[in-house]
Design an enzyme around this catalytic site. Structure first.
Site, PDB file in Angstrom:
ATOM      1  N   ASN A   1       0.887  -1.087  -0.013  1.00 35.87           N
ATOM      2  CA  ASN A   1       0.008  -0.144  -0.162  1.00 35.87           C
ATOM      3  C   ASN A   1       0.732   1.212   0.037  1.00 35.87           C
ATOM      4  OD1 ASN A   1      -1.594   2.117   0.439  1.00 35.87           O
ATOM      5  ND2 ASN A   1      -2.500   1.403   2.501  1.00 35.87           N
TER       6      ASN A   1
ATOM      7  N   HIS B   1      -9.457   1.410   4.617  1.00 38.78           N
ATOM      8  CA  HIS B   1      -8.229   1.394   5.400  1.00 38.78           C
ATOM      9  C   HIS B   1      -8.478   2.367   6.518  1.00 38.78           C
ATOM     10  CE1 HIS B   1      -3.980   2.267   6.397  1.00 38.78           C
ATOM     11  NE2 HIS B   1      -3.816   1.274   5.781  1.00 38.78           N
TER      12      HIS B   1
ATOM     13  N   GLY C   1       2.494   2.019  10.961  1.00 41.31           N
ATOM     14  CA  GLY C   1       3.552   3.058  10.923  1.00 41.31           C
ATOM     15  C   GLY C   1       4.370   3.442  12.152  1.00 41.31           C
TER      16      GLY C   1
ATOM     17  N   LYS D   1       0.478   4.231  -0.381  1.00 45.47           N
ATOM     18  CA  LYS D   1      -0.310   5.406   0.442  1.00 45.47           C
ATOM     19  C   LYS D   1      -0.160   6.610  -0.480  1.00 45.47           C
ATOM     20  CE  LYS D   1      -0.091   3.105   4.754  1.00 45.47           C
ATOM     21  NZ  LYS D   1      -0.057   3.156   6.238  1.00 45.47           N
TER      22      LYS D   1
ATOM     23  N   GLU E   1      -6.986   4.758   7.660  1.00 44.48           N
ATOM     24  CA  GLU E   1      -6.355   6.023   7.325  1.00 44.48           C
ATOM     25  C   GLU E   1      -7.810   6.744   6.775  1.00 44.48           C
ATOM     26  OE1 GLU E   1      -2.741   5.512   5.538  1.00 44.48           O
ATOM     27  OE2 GLU E   1      -2.007   4.841   7.552  1.00 44.48           O
TER      28      GLU E   1
ATOM     29  N   GLU F   1      -5.503  -5.030  10.085  1.00 49.56           N
ATOM     30  CA  GLU F   1      -4.372  -3.851  10.368  1.00 49.56           C
ATOM     31  C   GLU F   1      -4.738  -3.133  11.786  1.00 49.56           C
ATOM     32  OE1 GLU F   1      -2.572  -2.707   6.761  1.00 49.56           O
ATOM     33  OE2 GLU F   1      -4.076  -1.298   7.066  1.00 49.56           O
TER      34      GLU F   1
ATOM     35  N   SER G   1       3.408  -2.226  10.431  1.00 51.60           N
ATOM     36  CA  SER G   1       4.718  -2.371  10.545  1.00 51.60           C
ATOM     37  C   SER G   1       5.354  -3.915  10.325  1.00 51.60           C
ATOM     38  CB  SER G   1       5.223  -2.251  11.823  1.00 51.60           C
ATOM     39  OG  SER G   1       4.658  -0.888  12.283  1.00 51.60           O
TER      40      SER G   1
END
Ligand code: 13P
Length: 251
Positions: free
Chosen positions: A9, A95, A173, A11, A97, A167, A213
């Site tokens: 991904n 996702h 991250g 991003k 985010e 996730e 991660s």
């Protein structure tokens, strides 16, 4: 046997002018691991370059989001039909985010996922709890709600075009990874929840990726777990060598 699937991904990283080189480097570095489904999900504006670079290789290209309507007055949005027309094969849906910064809800995840699958894309549907939810004892409740609402009316037949990504938000991250046992516990919950929605046989066929991660140093132990069928990779997908090392671990 579920075929392992490792997806990057990207991003909001990697410019259009950089996309072809990264896809080519990934294709070369992973060429020997043909039994792992290898995917790069890119910003929409990178898709034409990424798709051209992946042509003739084993690497599949996907988007990071899509709308649920086929066309219309939705300024700034991209439809599943447009992604298919461009040659994309996958799309990430829901996702964290998008949930956190763009108002994505379980209901819009459901609309997007069903539209993507109906258009013929593989939908990579993301679920995962925040640290606050985990520490507040809400892990099971949150995952069950995200699955039950996000995948409402998805059928057993649709499962051929469905991948679920677990996730944990606190692991994205941050350098913090769920331990293999922590991840496996939630993957098993996801599969059990899915079985209630689509039946045990279809649920057994769905790949469940871990994301948060994941990197060369921890991929093998995560991927060794029974219900961990791949990875959704952020930071480590931006360097072909790191990404290839994760694909190698899945091989
Ligand atoms: P990182 O691998 O950078 O933690 O990102 C994970 C992720 O969000 C993939 O979708």
């Amino acid at each position: 046997m579920r075929k392992k699937i490792i997806a990057g991904n990207w991003k909001m990283n990697v410019k259009p002018s950089e996309a072809a080189a990264l896809v080519k480097a990934v294709a070369e570095a992973t060429a020997q691991y043909g039994n792992v489904e290898t995917v790069c999900c890119t910003p929409a504006i990178d898709l034409p370059a990424a798709i051209a670079a992946a042509a003739g290789t084993h690497v599949g290209i996907g988007a990071e989001n899509c709308h649920w309507k086929e066309s219309g007055a939705y300024t700034g949005e991209i439809s599943p039909a447009m992604l298919v027309d461009a040659g994309a094969k996958y799309v990430i849906i829901g996702h964290s985010e998008r949930r956190q910064y763009f108002g994505e809800t379980d209901e819009t995840v459901n609309q997007r996922a069903r539209a993507a699958i109906a258009a013929g894309l593989v939908a990579i549907v993301c679920v995962g709890e925040t640290l606050e939810e985990r520490e507040g004892g809400k892990l099971v409740e949150v995952i069950e709600r995200q699955m039950n609402v996000g995948l409402k009316d998805v059928t057993a037949a649709d499962c051929a075009k469905l991948v679920v990504a677990y996730e944990p938000v606190w692991a994205i991250g941050t350098g913090k990874t769920a331990t293999p046992d922590q991840a496996q516990e939630v993957h098993a919950l996801i599969r059990a929840t899915l079985a209630k929605l689509v039946g045990a046989e279809a649920a057994e066929s769905v790949r469940i990726q871990y994301g948060g991660s994941m990197k060369p140093g921890n991929a093998a132990e995560l991927l060794a777990k029974k219900d961990i069928d791949g990875g959704l990779i952020g930071g480590a997908a931006l360097k072909a060598a790191d990404f290839a090392a994760i694909v190698a671990a899945a091989n």
